[in-house]
Design a protein around this motif. Structure first.
Motif, mmCIF file in Angstrom:
data_model
loop_
_atom_site.group_PDB
_atom_site.id
_atom_site.type_symbol
_atom_site.label_atom_id
_atom_site.label_comp_id
_atom_site.label_asym_id
_atom_site.label_seq_id
_atom_site.Cartn_x
_atom_site.Cartn_y
_atom_site.Cartn_z
ATOM 1 N N PHE A 147 15.959 -12.132 19.296
ATOM 2 C CA PHE A 147 16.521 -13.374 18.664
ATOM 3 C C PHE A 147 16.368 -15.252 19.846
ATOM 4 O O PHE A 147 16.116 -14.579 20.509
ATOM 5 C CB PHE A 147 18.082 -13.183 18.365
ATOM 6 N N HIS A 148 16.477 -15.913 19.365
ATOM 7 C CA HIS A 148 16.325 -17.380 20.161
ATOM 8 C C HIS A 148 17.276 -18.397 19.282
ATOM 9 O O HIS A 148 17.227 -18.510 18.271
ATOM 10 C CB HIS A 148 15.107 -18.117 19.263
ATOM 11 N N TYR A 149 17.899 -18.671 20.460
ATOM 12 C CA TYR A 149 18.997 -20.269 19.869
ATOM 13 C C TYR A 149 17.678 -21.402 20.806
ATOM 14 O O TYR A 149 17.608 -21.566 21.524
ATOM 15 C CB TYR A 149 20.048 -19.634 21.229
ATOM 16 N N THR A 150 17.978 -21.848 19.406
ATOM 17 C CA THR A 150 17.134 -23.579 20.118
ATOM 18 C C THR A 150 17.854 -25.057 19.710
ATOM 19 O O THR A 150 18.346 -24.074 18.755
ATOM 20 C CB THR A 150 15.736 -22.993 19.187
ATOM 21 N N ALA A 151 17.208 -25.563 20.469
ATOM 22 C CA ALA A 151 17.185 -27.055 19.205
ATOM 23 C C ALA A 151 16.249 -27.180 18.661
ATOM 24 O O ALA A 151 15.411 -27.768 18.907
ATOM 25 C CB ALA A 151 17.825 -28.174 20.517
ATOM 26 N N SER A 152 17.227 -27.637 17.329
ATOM 27 C CA SER A 152 16.178 -27.896 16.231
ATOM 28 C C SER A 152 16.086 -28.984 15.745
ATOM 29 O O SER A 152 17.271 -30.082 15.873
ATOM 30 C CB SER A 152 16.474 -26.564 14.773
ATOM 31 N N PRO A 153 15.147 -29.921 14.876
ATOM 32 C CA PRO A 153 14.624 -30.692 14.152
ATOM 33 C C PRO A 153 15.608 -30.636 12.852
ATOM 34 O O PRO A 153 15.773 -29.603 12.662
ATOM 35 C CB PRO A 153 13.390 -30.659 13.661
ATOM 36 N N ARG A 154 16.398 -31.867 12.847
ATOM 37 C CA ARG A 154 17.515 -32.268 11.965
ATOM 38 C C ARG A 154 16.801 -31.291 10.424
ATOM 39 O O ARG A 154 17.720 -31.452 9.078
ATOM 40 C CB ARG A 154 17.629 -33.036 12.019
ATOM 41 N N SER A 155 15.870 -31.128 10.575
ATOM 42 C CA SER A 155 14.919 -31.228 9.079
ATOM 43 C C SER A 155 14.528 -29.581 8.751
ATOM 44 O O SER A 155 13.963 -29.888 7.313
ATOM 45 C CB SER A 155 13.429 -32.258 9.772
ATOM 46 N N ARG A 156 15.255 -29.145 9.153
ATOM 47 C CA ARG A 156 14.224 -28.137 9.230
ATOM 48 C C ARG A 156 15.502 -27.083 8.176
ATOM 49 O O ARG A 156 16.628 -27.885 7.721
ATOM 50 C CB ARG A 156 14.749 -27.137 10.622
ATOM 51 N N LYS A 157 15.171 -26.610 7.683
ATOM 52 C CA LYS A 157 15.626 -25.820 5.982
ATOM 53 C C LYS A 157 16.085 -24.586 6.364
ATOM 54 O O LYS A 157 15.751 -23.555 7.401
ATOM 55 C CB LYS A 157 14.880 -26.235 5.202
ATOM 56 N N PHE A 158 16.906 -24.198 5.957
ATOM 57 C CA PHE A 158 17.570 -22.886 4.982
ATOM 58 C C PHE A 158 19.052 -22.867 3.484
ATOM 59 O O PHE A 158 19.263 -23.893 3.787
ATOM 60 C CB PHE A 158 17.857 -22.417 6.356
ATOM 61 N N VAL A 159 18.577 -21.689 3.571
ATOM 62 C CA VAL A 159 19.749 -21.691 2.630
ATOM 63 C C VAL A 159 21.020 -20.979 3.348
ATOM 64 O O VAL A 159 21.620 -20.077 3.902
ATOM 65 C CB VAL A 159 19.460 -20.211 1.536
ATOM 66 N N PRO A 160 22.303 -22.059 3.501
ATOM 67 C CA PRO A 160 23.612 -21.745 4.239
ATOM 68 C C PRO A 160 24.289 -20.714 3.169
ATOM 69 O O PRO A 160 24.441 -20.457 1.835
ATOM 70 C CB PRO A 160 23.658 -22.719 4.079
ATOM 71 N N LEU A 161 25.589 -19.967 3.849
ATOM 72 C CA LEU A 161 26.195 -19.199 3.145
ATOM 73 C C LEU A 161 27.003 -19.621 2.094
ATOM 74 O O LEU A 161 27.306 -21.030 2.226
ATOM 75 C CB LEU A 161 27.367 -18.635 4.672
ATOM 76 N N ASP A 162 27.139 -18.851 0.986
ATOM 77 C CA ASP A 162 27.572 -19.533 -0.104
ATOM 78 C C ASP A 162 26.699 -20.702 -1.075
ATOM 79 O O ASP A 162 27.265 -20.709 -1.827
ATOM 80 C CB ASP A 162 29.476 -20.001 0.091
ATOM 81 N N PHE A 163 25.382 -20.273 -0.731
ATOM 82 C CA PHE A 163 24.497 -21.470 -1.357
ATOM 83 C C PHE A 163 22.906 -20.634 -2.078
ATOM 84 O O PHE A 163 23.100 -19.744 -1.711
ATOM 85 C CB PHE A 163 24.130 -22.828 -0.752
ATOM 86 N N THR A 164 22.453 -21.458 -3.414
ATOM 87 C CA THR A 164 21.702 -20.461 -3.151
ATOM 88 C C THR A 164 20.318 -21.467 -3.387
ATOM 89 O O THR A 164 19.044 -20.708 -3.576
ATOM 90 C CB THR A 164 21.989 -19.869 -5.087
ATOM 91 N N LYS A 165 20.690 -22.544 -2.676
ATOM 92 C CA LYS A 165 19.615 -23.810 -2.310
ATOM 93 C C LYS A 165 19.221 -23.793 -0.696
ATOM 94 O O LYS A 165 19.711 -23.932 -0.728
ATOM 95 C CB LYS A 165 19.682 -24.208 -3.089
ATOM 96 N N GLU A 166 18.056 -24.171 -0.671
ATOM 97 C CA GLU A 166 17.657 -24.753 0.777
ATOM 98 C C GLU A 166 18.355 -26.436 1.063
ATOM 99 O O GLU A 166 18.196 -26.819 0.224
ATOM 100 C CB GLU A 166 16.394 -24.067 0.735
#
Length: 542
Positions: A147-166
């Motif tokens: 696993f990796h703990y990184t400083a990510s660009p603010r534009s990075r996308k993913f589906v957060p908990l309790d959501f269905t869209k990125e």
């Protein structure tokens, strides 16, 4: 204070005692039973005992206190062979990390509720509202190590908990409820903390929200724990409490390598204490073996080493043990407060109410009679709330803390009114009208004085309401006054006035300015006032 819901069925199963016995003895370990419901009890624990913020932790403590299982709980930690890397760019953002792999979890609805409640309670008690520590609990079988703990660009996308869209990380701060609640912790950083697996799947955006991909359910068998923050000791404490609570429920703990160090370490810390000092402090006559036995009831490892010394092993989850006297307090708890002899103090004096409290009592009676509810806001706050939100210039007379633990609490209050507006913000979803007041100490230029402030919010709140209330309060307090035009930017021009008594400004009242309402996220008008209580005739301190 933390109020923890304890499921009877789960608690009885883990403790090995019936609910009546447990509830009867719980207050004697330093808790208070708030409510007894049909299937659970709500129990309040002090914030210095976060290890008791779960059913598992309470059961462990009660087994010792009831004599069912005494001594040091032992937790084995195997190596998982899994590593966690930390991006050096996180050094100025959120640099601290703790982790573990927790296997053979057996979740049902009760145990899931317990661990989630523990997580949120730790966010409050140890994490300072997630700013100092945030905890992520993930279904390990949905991700791929390392696993990796990184400083990510603010534009990075993913589906957060309790959501269905990125969503982008910025989008999460704007659209997700947790994002809006905790955005202030990270919003000013150029990059955001992110935890990903080896296939670049997002596990967590700490301290905001986990990914939907790693949601924990009753089918989850293995867990990846991540604990991030700004203080490594606090991170380790939270990780140890989570790991040991789940071990109490039957899980096994495996370590993760972070920067070459295996974490967590669940080994106890040893210290040696004096029996004589303990007896002198708590007022009991104990031998070293007796003291060791009492400490074992409180789940310490303990053995006598001579007539006056006891060697103690402090469990890894007891973060509150910082001094020998902390151990002596547990000796007193195990001895039983009900077993101490009641004695009349050797000195005797006649007390009376302090003159400052006499005035405060009079003030409370008046405001309660006018339909206001008393609040007790914190003495510590920050200059943003005290001055910026109220459009007032920052004061050089403000007393700053040398080592604040949070950016939310950096100064001692110089006014009370801003803190009441904060109270309205917190309760803005409650029904109207809301009429609140507070009285107490403020500090300016290293001088402590007393003030009274009150706020009223409702669709019809205006200058006239504030004026009527001020007039009633000052008349009842016997303060002769006049009202003059005010320049206080916290109030609307033309709807504000200074209170003048004895040729001095002693307060202000009026209708709060719309910009101030916006800063505190308030939708309805607010009538408010604040008075320096030194204006009360015969006040003891001037």
């Amino acid at each position: 204070m933390a109020i923890i819901g304890l499921s009877y069925r789960y608690l009885e199963r883990l403790t090995g005692a019936d609910r009546e016995t447990i509830l009867k003895r719980l207050p004697m370990i330093g808790s208070e039973v708030e409510r007894i419901e049909e299937d659970h009890a709500d129990v309040e624990f002090f914030p210095n005992r976060p290890d008791l913020f779960s059913v598992e932790g309470v059961a462990r403590a009660m087994r010792g206190f009831l004599g069912i299982e005494t001594g040091l709980p032992k937790y084995s930690v195997k190596s998982s062979g899994i590593a966690f890397t930390i991006d050096p760019a996180l050094a100025g953002i959120r640099p601290c990390l703790g982790s573990a792999i927790i296997r053979n979890v057996s979740f049902d609805d009760e145990s899931i509720l317990s661990v989630m409640a523990l997580q949120e309670a730790l966010h409050w008690a140890v994490g300072r509202g997630r700013s100092k520590v945030a905890i992520g609990i993930h279904d390990f079988d949905t991700v791929t190590p390392p696993f990796h703990y990184t400083a990510s660009p603010r534009s990075r996308k993913f589906v957060p908990l309790d959501f269905t869209k990125e969503l982008t990380l910025d989008g999460i701060l704007a659209e997700h409820p947790k994002g809006r609640d905790y955005a202030k912790i990270v919003k000013d950083f150029p990059r955001f903390p992110l935890i990903t697996d080896d296939e670049d799947n997002v596990c967590s955006f700490p301290p905001i929200i986990n990914g939907e991909r790693t949601r924990v359910t009753t089918k989850t068998k293995n867990i990846l724990l991540d604990v991030t923050g700004t203080d490594q000791r606090a991170v380790n404490v939270a990780a140890n409490i989570i790991c040991t609570a789940m071990a109490e429920a039957g899980a096994t703990i495996e370590s993760v390598e972070i920067s070459g160090v295996a974490t967590p370490s669940l080994a106890p810390i040893e210290r040696t204490v004096s029996v004589r000092e303990c007896c002198a402090l708590i007022g009991a006559d104990l031998t070293a073996p007796q003291m060791a036995e009492l400490l074992e009831k409180m789940r310490f490892g303990a053995r006598p080493v001579g007539a006056d010394r006891v060697r103690v092993q402090v469990p890894c989850y007891r973060a509150d043990i910082m001094h020998d006297w902390d151990l002596f307090e547990d000796v007193a708890i195990a001895y039983g407060y009900e077993n101490f002899d009641v004695q009349v103090p050797p000195t005797f004096s006649i007390g009376k109410e302090h003159p400052v409290n006499t005035v405060a009592t009079q003030v409370r009676t008046i405001l309660a009679g006018l339909g206001y509810l008393e609040m007790m806001p914190f003495t510590l706050t920050n200059e943003r709330v005290l001055f910026d939100y109220l459009q007032r210039p920052r004061s050089p007379q403000t007393l700053h803390l040398m080592h604040p633990i949070s950016e939310e609490y950096t100064v001692v209050r110089t006014e009370i009114l801003p803190l009441l507006l904060e109270m309205l913000r917190v309760n803005r979803h409650r029904e109207l009208p809301q009429r609140l007041f507070a009285t107490g100490d403020v500090v300016a230029d290293l001088q402590t004085t007393q003030r009274l402030a009150a706020v009223s919010t409702n669709p019809a709140a205006d200058f006239s309401e504030a004026y009527a209330c001020v007039d009633a309060v000052l008349r009842e307090l016997g303060i002769a006054y006049c009202a003059e035009v005010s320049a206080d930017a916290a109030f609307i021009e033309g709807r504000r006035a200074d209170i003048i008594a004895g040729n001095k400004k002693v307060g202000v009242f009026g209708e709060i300015h719309p910009a101030v309402l916006t800063a505190f996220e308030l939708e309805h008008p607010v009538a408010a006032f604040e008075i320096d209580l030194r204006a009360v005739p015969g006040y003891p301190f001037h």
